[in-house]
Design an enzyme around this catalytic site. Structure first.
Site, PDB file in Angstrom:
ATOM      1  N   ASP A  51      33.120  45.291  47.813  1.00 49.56           N
ATOM      2  CA  ASP A  51      34.059  44.561  47.029  1.00 49.56           C
ATOM      3  C   ASP A  51      35.342  45.062  46.967  1.00 49.56           C
ATOM      4  O   ASP A  51      35.503  46.441  46.524  1.00 49.56           O
ATOM      5  CB  ASP A  51      33.516  44.373  45.732  1.00 49.56           C
ATOM      6  CG  ASP A  51      34.266  43.462  44.806  1.00 49.56           C
ATOM      7  OD1 ASP A  51      35.078  42.699  45.405  1.00 49.56           O
ATOM      8  OD2 ASP A  51      33.633  42.966  43.592  1.00 49.56           O
ATOM      9  N   CYS A  91      37.522  37.079  46.176  1.00 49.60           N
ATOM     10  CA  CYS A  91      36.179  37.241  45.988  1.00 49.60           C
ATOM     11  C   CYS A  91      35.334  35.814  46.069  1.00 49.60           C
ATOM     12  O   CYS A  91      34.652  35.774  47.227  1.00 49.60           O
ATOM     13  CB  CYS A  91      35.948  37.845  44.542  1.00 49.60           C
ATOM     14  SG  CYS A  91      36.598  39.381  44.148  1.00 49.60           S
ATOM     15  N   HIS A 147      29.093  35.969  41.731  1.00 51.45           N
ATOM     16  CA  HIS A 147      30.457  35.567  41.685  1.00 51.45           C
ATOM     17  C   HIS A 147      30.736  33.936  42.061  1.00 51.45           C
ATOM     18  O   HIS A 147      31.681  33.685  42.461  1.00 51.45           O
ATOM     19  CB  HIS A 147      31.402  36.383  42.215  1.00 51.45           C
ATOM     20  CG  HIS A 147      32.660  36.566  41.531  1.00 51.45           C
ATOM     21  ND1 HIS A 147      33.714  36.575  41.971  1.00 51.45           N
ATOM     22  CD2 HIS A 147      32.774  36.714  40.084  1.00 51.45           C
ATOM     23  CE1 HIS A 147      34.790  36.704  40.939  1.00 51.45           C
ATOM     24  NE2 HIS A 147      34.174  36.825  40.012  1.00 51.45           N
ATOM     25  N   HIS A 264      35.829  47.675  43.592  1.00 49.22           N
ATOM     26  CA  HIS A 264      36.671  46.848  42.762  1.00 49.22           C
ATOM     27  C   HIS A 264      36.927  47.481  41.513  1.00 49.22           C
ATOM     28  O   HIS A 264      35.924  48.282  40.923  1.00 49.22           O
ATOM     29  CB  HIS A 264      35.729  45.341  42.558  1.00 49.22           C
ATOM     30  CG  HIS A 264      36.660  44.320  41.782  1.00 49.22           C
ATOM     31  ND1 HIS A 264      37.173  44.298  40.518  1.00 49.22           N
ATOM     32  CD2 HIS A 264      37.039  43.093  42.459  1.00 49.22           C
ATOM     33  CE1 HIS A 264      38.009  43.304  40.301  1.00 49.22           C
ATOM     34  NE2 HIS A 264      37.709  42.578  41.397  1.00 49.22           N
ATOM     35  N   ASP A 316      34.056  41.538  50.978  1.00 47.13           N
ATOM     36  CA  ASP A 316      34.647  40.244  50.921  1.00 47.13           C
ATOM     37  C   ASP A 316      35.938  39.905  51.254  1.00 47.13           C
ATOM     38  O   ASP A 316      36.609  38.793  51.593  1.00 47.13           O
ATOM     39  CB  ASP A 316      34.381  39.834  49.218  1.00 47.13           C
ATOM     40  CG  ASP A 316      34.914  40.869  48.370  1.00 47.13           C
ATOM     41  OD1 ASP A 316      35.652  41.770  48.682  1.00 47.13           O
ATOM     42  OD2 ASP A 316      34.974  40.474  47.013  1.00 47.13           O
ATOM     43  N   LYS A 338      44.477  42.340  49.626  1.00 48.63           N
ATOM     44  CA  LYS A 338      43.935  41.404  48.836  1.00 48.63           C
ATOM     45  C   LYS A 338      44.846  40.306  48.119  1.00 48.63           C
ATOM     46  O   LYS A 338      45.689  40.514  47.845  1.00 48.63           O
ATOM     47  CB  LYS A 338      42.966  42.013  47.730  1.00 48.63           C
ATOM     48  CG  LYS A 338      42.426  41.068  46.658  1.00 48.63           C
ATOM     49  CD  LYS A 338      41.382  41.741  45.764  1.00 48.63           C
ATOM     50  CE  LYS A 338      40.823  40.821  44.577  1.00 48.63           C
ATOM     51  NZ  LYS A 338      39.988  41.566  43.766  1.00 48.63           N
TER      52      LYS A 338
END
Length: 594
Positions: A51, A91, A147, A264, A316, A338
């Site tokens: 993550d 995500c 998620h 994360h 991800d 991200k």
């Protein structure tokens, strides 16, 4: 000894195995195929998904102070995929595409992410990789971050026989984590029932096939009872190991999807990993992911399944650069991270291992994507496809594809397995049949709207990438308002429209997207170059042909995605938060079961 990290799990019957750092293993149906020549068929598939793990976070991808010995070992025994792109830069959309082989913009997982209180989720008419593999006799299991929705969208309603863990990111439920990004900490932050995120309750842990939590702590007690995230990794590792042991004991093929919470924010590491690396909390968190990888490799070897299991580690999306150096990921020399369509948002560290099949210590430079694991020719509509292409689709272990559904993956079994380069096998020796069939890759924004649908920002072929729109992450220009962390230049810039003068980058020579290419009239590419040359110069004919080709692909892609119902637009309700006693009050803070 491994009994200490399986102590809370019921019905454990496992052998002791040594502790090793985490290996993220991913086995996908795409490679359970038979082709023009006989491709091997793995008996088992294991996916371990990081993550917010950045392209430059692992030591085998160049980070000098990360400790990832298991992932290093995996790369030595397998192949590093260095041009592999996640389907999205955040995500939920990324995970939806991985599970379905379909773009998140096609299935409505847009904009942003699904919260544990979201009304929507991954539509139940979507066929996941787990569902497809079940039709071929696989038992399917998962642990960790789903998620993709709660309640009716639970993993066991999407093809998984067994699920263990918490659905959500650890900043979407209340636990004992008190590190940067943990805005909700009962007993530490008195606003956890009234401030931002007040609709979140105590972290739920699921165990089995039911969508009702197995355990939740009573955060309304005095003092609050909080879920201890410090030992969650041991529990997840034990759940995964138990699943594999039981599957092999019963003679079943298995698919296991291990979706780690690391790295994360808010990060956590446990007492035995605090101060483990020179990188601080970020590095310590990453080391737990690495430990899981090692444990899973050991389990597979102990049950005799290593040689017939395809294992893949990936993530991800890229590292969250806006969190800063203490808790944000590192994307190497790639631009931004991200939530952006720059390379740092999409290109993620990926390793595959299958002893005796995937060349050891190889580097795979083919353009590949998370979409391709599902392994279907792009935009094939069944059953009205050309019969000459049927053999390609039939390579998917004969599991049924949904009639009328458009898939966005490209059948790339040979490129995944045999596209790697070793010291003895250079790039010029990669066989044509092992080259990627992916002609281009589309970069969609996960949160920004354009005047017309879809939110397509950029397009890439093997070497070149064309930006029509750019934007940094959806964060304040100064990062978190309470940190005053200055994000850099383009990574925090407003939406910019380049349609009248697109940005062209040569990603083979400039992976950091630093120098846009421009045409130089009269130059044929030989030296010495004519007057006017600079570091971004490109022969005019080549520049025009490249831009024209990518523009044509961009326009083709624009017409390819009808606008679906946005699952995020369905809103949120506190009552959607997973609760083991849903009739208690006040929801969701009253949820408690031990």
């Amino acid at each position: 000894c491994y009994c200490h990290w399986q102590s809370e799990l019921p019905d454990t019957d496992m052998a002791t195995f040594p502790e090793h750092p985490l290996l993220i293993v991913c086995t996908f149906a795409a490679l359970l195929l038979q082709g023009t020549f006989a491709l091997p068929s793995p008996e088992n598939i294991v996916i371990i998904f990081g993550d917010d793990v950045g392209y430059g976070d692992l030591s085998c991808f160049g980070h000098p102070t990360s400790l990832t010995p298991s992932l290093d070992r995996m790369s030595q025994e397998g192949s590093r995929l260095v041009q592999y792109l996640s389907a999205a830069a955040i995500c939920s959309p990324s995970r939806a595409s991985l599970m379905t082989g379909r773009l998140f913009t096609r299935i409505g997982i847009w904009p942003g992410v699904l919260a544990p209180t979201s009304v929507g989720g991954l539509p139940l008419n979507e066929t996941t990789l787990a569902s497809a593999l079940k039709t071929k006799g696989f038992v399917t299991g998962m642990c960790g971050k789903w998620h993709l929705g709660t309640d009716q969208f639970h993993p066991t309603n999407h093809g998984f026989d067994y699920y263990f863990g918490a659905h959500m990111t650890q900043n979407e439920c209340i636990s004992n984590i008190n590190s940067p990004g943990a805005a909700l900490v009962a007993g530490v932050n008195s606003n956890y029932t009234t401030g931002p995120g007040k609709e979140y309750g105590p972290c739920p842990i699921f165990n089995g096939s039911t969508a009702v939590p197995w355990k939740q702590r009573n955060m309304l007690a005095n003092p609050p009872e909080l879920y201890d995230m410090d030992d969650v990794d041991d529990q997840y590792d034990a759940a995964a190991a138990n699943f594999i042991l039981n599957a092999t004991k019963n003679g079943n093929r298995f698919f296991f999807y291990f979706a780690s919470h690391h790295t994360h924010v808010p990060q956590f590491s446990g007492i035995d990993r605090t101060g483990y690396t020179l990188r601080g909390l970020q590095g310590d968190s990453l080391s737990l992911l690495d430990r899981t990888v090692g444990r899973m490799m050991d389990v597979l070897e102990n049950v005799g399944a290593s040689s017939n299991t395809l294992m893949i580690f990936s993530a991800d999306n890229g590292g969250a650069r806006y969190w800063g150096p203490d808790t944000g990921g590192v994307n190497g020399e790639l631009a931004c991270g991200k939530e952006t369509t720059w390379e740092g948002g999409h290109r993620v560290p990926t390793i595959i291992r299958w002893p005796g099949v995937v060349p050891a210590s190889s580097v795979n430079q083919e353009l590949l994507s998370a979409l391709d694991w599902y392994c279907v020719e792009r935009n094939m509509r069944l059953p009205t496809f050309a019969s000459s292409r049927y053999p390609t689709i039939a390579r998917l272990v004969d599991f049924s594809l949904t009639p009328g559904v458009v898939y966005d993956g490209v059948e790339n079994a040979e490129a995944f397995l045999y596209g790697g380069v070793t010291d003895e096998h250079n790039i010029t020796n990669v066989q044509p049949g092992n080259k990627s069939k992916r002609e281009y890759f589309p970069y969609y924004s996960t949160g920004d709207s354009l005047p017309s649908w879809p939110p397509l920002f950029a397009i890439r072929d093997q070497q070149f990438k064309l930006h029509m729109y750019t934007k940094g992450s959806n964060r304040p220009p100064t990062g978190r308002s309470d940190w005053n962390y200055p994000t850099a230049d383009v990574c925090a810039a407003n939406l910019q429209n380049w349609t009248s003068n697109p940005l062209l980058f040569d990603l083979y020579k400039d992976p950091g997207e630093n120098v846009p290419r421009t045409p130089l009239p009269g130059w044929d590419g030989t030296w010495p170059a004519p007057t006017g040359w600079h570091s971004g110069s490109m022969p005019e004919d080549l520049y025009n042909a490249t831009v024209s080709r990518l523009l044509a692909q961009f326009m083709k892609e624009l017409s390819n995605i009808p606008k679906p119902l946005s699952q995020m637009s369905l809103g949120r309700r506190p009552s959607r938060f997973p609760c083991c006693n849903p009739h208690c009050t006040p929801l969701p803070h009253c949820c408690a079961c031990t």
